[in-house]
Design an enzyme around this catalytic site. Structure first.
Site, short mmCIF file in Angstrom:
data_model
loop_
_atom_site.label_atom_id
_atom_site.label_comp_id
_atom_site.label_asym_id
_atom_site.label_seq_id
_atom_site.Cartn_x
_atom_site.Cartn_y
_atom_site.Cartn_z
CE1 TYR A 66 -3.88 2.22 0.38
CE2 TYR A 66 -2.73 3.15 2.27
CZ TYR A 66 -3.76 3.20 1.35
OH TYR A 66 -4.67 4.23 1.39
NE ARG B 212 -10.51 2.18 6.85
CZ ARG B 212 -10.73 2.80 5.69
NH1 ARG B 212 -9.94 3.77 5.30
NH2 ARG B 212 -11.74 2.45 4.93
CB VAL C 182 -12.85 5.20 13.78
CG1 VAL C 182 -14.27 5.69 14.08
CG2 VAL C 182 -11.85 6.31 14.06
#
Length: 314
Positions: free
Chosen positions: A145, A186, A188
């Site tokens: 990435y 992720r 959150v």
């Protein structure tokens, strides 16, 4: 005559909000997505819009569409998904950039690359200005990435210098909000889903590592402002919220706001996981008149409401 705008990765979390915004601005929007991480549910409410079109296609193949603007957002963006098939991730970044740049050259279209704060790696400079060249491991598990996005930026600037393609490059810092996937890994979404389910909230590392969190509406506003900015300004430009929070602070905030009784548990920090991340956004303010407006608590409230509905109807 309406502008025709192509959004690759348009069925994804950020892409779907961008498509919605562009339709609201009166544009003719073409959404291209292979639905690896994007979801039809994200754009279902747009399907009957007279100026919205969805095409299921992979950007690793050639794209032939007439358009005036291109937003290249196509690429899995969470570690869980981009590490699932790292070779495909690298190809998506490189070939996606190559093919959309070729399209922009043929159509004389302006093109925006959604790059990432990951180009800075595990930064030795804090906060991170656009001039910082980064500290990236080229052979680690995140490299597909990080380096893929760095190569995409290289291609954009080479097409600009060699072929005069009208480019815009933004580096997106952590973004959150409704339409994030529950399984995207992720921080959150992980914290909120775990708290709502009453599961232990998992922190990787000791919780002292920091991130900055930008609400999706602010980020999309920045993307559009960059696309519409003066032609001489190519970027790269940071887009993110400079408010900085430790993982422990975020976990405690989410537990409190969800009314959860979840406990916090600690796991080893993954390889090359950055210890701190915070954007310098002075350039975005100066060139775009942009700054984030949504405070973390306000954004978390909306995001928690979204995930609460998702869990209730699952």
């Amino acid at each position: 005559m309406k502008k025709r705008v192509l959004v690759t990765g348009g069925a994804g979390f950020i892409g779907s909000h961008l498509c919605e915004k562009l339709l609201g601005m009166g544009y003719d929007v073409i959404c291209v997505d292979n639905l690896f991480t994007g979801q039809k549910d994200n754009i279902r409410h747009l399907m009957n819009h007279p100026y919205f079109e969805f095409i299921r296609r992979d950007v690793t193949g050639e794209i032939y569409i007439e358009c005036d603007q291109i937003y290249n957002l196509a690429c899995p963006a969470s570690p869980v998904h981009y590490q699932y098939d790292p070779i495909k991730t690298g190809k998506t970044s490189f070939l996606g950039a190559l093919h959309t740049l070729g399209l922009a050259k043929r159509c004389h279209a302006r093109i925006l690359q959604a790059s990432t704060s990951e180009v800075y790696g595990d930064p030795e400079v804090h906060p991170q200005p656009e001039s910082y060249r980064g500290c990236v491991n080229p052979i680690g598990i995140r490299s597909c990435y990080d380096e893929g996005k760095r190569m995409a930026e290289t291609l954009f600037f080479d097409y600009h210098r060699q072929h005069g393609v009208d480019i815009k490059v933004v580096r997106i810092f952590n973004t959150y909000g409704p339409r994030m996937r529950m399984d995207d890994g992720r921080v959150v979404s992980n914290f909120i889903v775990q708290a709502l389910r009453g599961e232990p909230v998992t922190i990787y590392g000791d919780g002292s590592q920091t991130r900055s969190f930008c609400y999706v509406s602010d980020l999309v506003d920045g993307l559009v402002k960059m696309m519409e900015s003066e032609s001489g300004f190519t970027g790269p430009v940071n887009l993110g919220n400079p408010g900085e929070f430790s993982m422990l602070e975020l976990a405690q905030k989410v537990i409190k706001m969800t009314g959860s009784k979840s406990e916090i548990v600690y796991r080893p920090l993954p390889q090359d996981d950055p210890l701190q991340r915070k954007p310098m956004i002075g350039l975005a303010g100066q060139k775009l008149g942009w700054q984030p407006k949504v405070a973390l608590e306000q954004g978390l409230e909306k995001t928690i409401g979204y995930f609460r509905d998702c869990i209730r109807t699952a």
